[in-house]
Design a protein around this motif. Structure first.
Motif, mmCIF file in Angstrom:
data_model
loop_
_atom_site.group_PDB
_atom_site.id
_atom_site.type_symbol
_atom_site.label_atom_id
_atom_site.label_comp_id
_atom_site.label_asym_id
_atom_site.label_seq_id
_atom_site.Cartn_x
_atom_site.Cartn_y
_atom_site.Cartn_z
ATOM 1 N N ALA A 162 0.889 -1.156 -0.048
ATOM 2 C CA ALA A 162 -0.107 0.163 -0.144
ATOM 3 C C ALA A 162 0.900 1.271 -0.140
ATOM 4 C CB ALA A 162 -0.866 0.229 1.291
ATOM 5 N N ALA A 163 0.577 2.160 -0.991
ATOM 6 C CA ALA A 163 1.443 3.394 -0.980
ATOM 7 C C ALA A 163 0.732 4.647 -0.509
ATOM 8 C CB ALA A 163 1.764 3.359 -2.354
ATOM 9 N N ALA A 164 -0.627 4.458 0.088
ATOM 10 C CA ALA A 164 -1.366 5.709 0.404
ATOM 11 C C ALA A 164 -0.909 6.048 1.808
ATOM 12 C CB ALA A 164 -2.741 5.061 0.415
ATOM 13 N N ARG A 165 0.035 7.249 1.702
ATOM 14 C CA ARG A 165 0.358 7.716 2.788
ATOM 15 C C ARG A 165 0.024 9.435 2.772
ATOM 16 N NH1 ARG A 165 6.305 5.179 3.242
ATOM 17 N NH2 ARG A 165 5.853 3.522 4.614
ATOM 18 N N ALA A 166 -0.321 9.711 3.693
ATOM 19 C CA ALA A 166 -0.611 11.198 3.803
ATOM 20 C C ALA A 166 0.395 11.975 3.595
ATOM 21 C CB ALA A 166 -1.481 11.646 4.902
ATOM 22 N N PHE A 167 0.307 13.164 2.866
ATOM 23 C CA PHE A 167 1.555 14.131 2.709
ATOM 24 C C PHE A 167 1.697 14.672 4.208
ATOM 25 C CE2 PHE A 167 3.508 18.006 1.592
ATOM 26 C CZ PHE A 167 4.466 17.446 0.523
ATOM 27 N N PRO A 168 2.836 15.020 4.477
ATOM 28 C CA PRO A 168 3.099 15.664 5.787
ATOM 29 C C PRO A 168 3.018 17.162 5.907
ATOM 30 C CG PRO A 168 5.040 15.083 4.837
ATOM 31 C CD PRO A 168 3.999 14.435 3.984
ATOM 32 N N TRP A 169 1.793 17.638 5.741
ATOM 33 C CA TRP A 169 1.321 19.082 5.594
ATOM 34 C C TRP A 169 1.947 19.844 6.706
ATOM 35 C CZ3 TRP A 169 1.422 21.477 1.202
ATOM 36 C CH2 TRP A 169 0.515 21.058 0.072
ATOM 37 N N GLU A 170 1.510 19.257 7.960
ATOM 38 C CA GLU A 170 1.915 19.860 9.019
ATOM 39 C C GLU A 170 3.503 20.292 9.279
ATOM 40 O OE1 GLU A 170 1.094 19.201 13.631
ATOM 41 O OE2 GLU A 170 -0.313 18.612 12.741
ATOM 42 N N ALA A 171 4.042 19.366 8.931
ATOM 43 C CA ALA A 171 5.802 19.323 9.277
ATOM 44 C C ALA A 171 6.209 20.343 7.880
ATOM 45 C CB ALA A 171 6.232 17.984 9.009
ATOM 46 N N VAL A 172 5.607 20.248 6.665
ATOM 47 C CA VAL A 172 6.147 21.190 5.720
ATOM 48 C C VAL A 172 5.775 22.699 6.060
ATOM 49 C CG1 VAL A 172 5.809 21.320 3.195
ATOM 50 C CG2 VAL A 172 6.088 19.221 4.108
ATOM 51 N N LEU A 173 4.429 22.641 6.331
ATOM 52 C CA LEU A 173 4.135 24.171 6.729
ATOM 53 C C LEU A 173 5.010 24.629 7.803
ATOM 54 C CD1 LEU A 173 0.331 23.739 6.352
ATOM 55 C CD2 LEU A 173 1.767 25.189 4.968
ATOM 56 N N ASP A 174 5.187 23.844 8.862
ATOM 57 C CA ASP A 174 5.869 24.221 10.022
ATOM 58 C C ASP A 174 7.451 24.565 9.495
ATOM 59 O OD1 ASP A 174 6.470 24.787 12.889
ATOM 60 O OD2 ASP A 174 7.927 22.907 12.267
ATOM 61 N N ALA A 175 7.886 23.762 8.752
ATOM 62 C CA ALA A 175 9.346 23.927 8.099
ATOM 63 C C ALA A 175 9.439 25.249 7.319
ATOM 64 C CB ALA A 175 9.936 22.989 7.317
ATOM 65 N N GLY A 176 8.612 25.389 6.357
ATOM 66 C CA GLY A 176 8.616 26.515 5.519
ATOM 67 C C GLY A 176 8.282 27.891 5.991
ATOM 68 N N LEU A 177 7.007 27.808 6.818
ATOM 69 C CA LEU A 177 6.603 29.242 7.482
ATOM 70 C C LEU A 177 7.274 29.390 8.837
ATOM 71 C CD1 LEU A 177 2.798 28.868 6.266
ATOM 72 C CD2 LEU A 177 4.638 29.946 4.763
ATOM 73 N N CYS A 178 7.462 28.541 9.529
ATOM 74 C CA CYS A 178 7.783 28.892 10.826
ATOM 75 C C CYS A 178 9.370 28.940 10.729
ATOM 76 C CB CYS A 178 7.308 28.003 11.757
ATOM 77 S SG CYS A 178 5.633 28.106 12.276
ATOM 78 N N ARG A 179 10.060 27.843 10.632
ATOM 79 C CA ARG A 179 11.487 27.648 10.791
ATOM 80 C C ARG A 179 12.236 28.323 9.803
ATOM 81 N NH1 ARG A 179 12.242 23.465 14.506
ATOM 82 N NH2 ARG A 179 10.462 22.149 14.884
ATOM 83 N N VAL A 235 5.945 33.242 -1.164
ATOM 84 C CA VAL A 235 7.142 32.324 -1.352
ATOM 85 C C VAL A 235 7.287 31.027 -1.304
ATOM 86 C CG1 VAL A 235 9.889 32.226 -1.116
ATOM 87 C CG2 VAL A 235 8.759 34.541 -1.161
ATOM 88 N N PHE A 236 6.670 30.783 -0.153
ATOM 89 C CA PHE A 236 6.676 29.113 0.167
ATOM 90 C C PHE A 236 5.691 28.585 -1.069
ATOM 91 C CE2 PHE A 236 3.717 26.128 2.043
ATOM 92 C CZ PHE A 236 4.840 24.959 2.640
ATOM 93 N N TRP A 237 4.574 29.040 -1.366
ATOM 94 C CA TRP A 237 3.703 28.405 -2.287
ATOM 95 C C TRP A 237 4.282 28.677 -3.673
ATOM 96 C CZ3 TRP A 237 0.781 25.155 -0.137
ATOM 97 C CH2 TRP A 237 0.183 25.110 1.056
ATOM 98 N N GLY A 238 5.044 29.513 -3.933
ATOM 99 C CA GLY A 238 5.644 29.471 -5.231
ATOM 100 C C GLY A 238 6.837 28.188 -5.369
ATOM 101 N N LEU A 239 7.219 27.816 -4.386
ATOM 102 C CA LEU A 239 8.451 26.881 -4.424
ATOM 103 C C LEU A 239 8.016 25.268 -5.125
ATOM 104 C CD1 LEU A 239 10.119 27.465 -0.999
ATOM 105 C CD2 LEU A 239 10.842 28.300 -3.252
#
Length: 81
Positions: free
Chosen positions: A8-25, A32-36
């Motif tokens: 099974a390849a159905a894994r949820a995309f880690p949006w919370e981690a990606v948003l935290d890394a891009g917008l917070c860290r 800029v974040f959404w344009g990458l």
């Protein structure tokens, strides 16, 4: 949906981690974040940085044999100024 190997390849995309890394860290502005692209974001987040070398147990034991602690339990030598 299944991966080529049948697993099974159905894994949820880690949006919370990606948003935290891009917008917070990284403190990217939202436009800029959404344009990458994913590759650009991965590069900015350090995904392509060299990984640190880690010692194995055998490597550590080899260093301990090559550089044994001094007498007295391995305390560092006294430094007099």
């Amino acid at each position: 949906m299944r991966a080529a190997g049948g697993e099974a390849a159905a894994r949820a995309f880690p949006w919370e981690a990606v948003l935290d890394a891009g917008l917070c860290r990284l403190r990217l502005p939202p436009h800029v974040f959404w344009g990458l692209s994913l590759v650009e974001f991965a590069a900015m987040a350090g995904a392509f940085a060299p990984r640190p070398v880690r010692f194995s147990r055998a490597g550590l034991e080899g260093l301990m044999r090559a550089f044994p602690d001094g007498e007295g339990g391995g305390s560092p030598p006294s430094v007099t100024a």
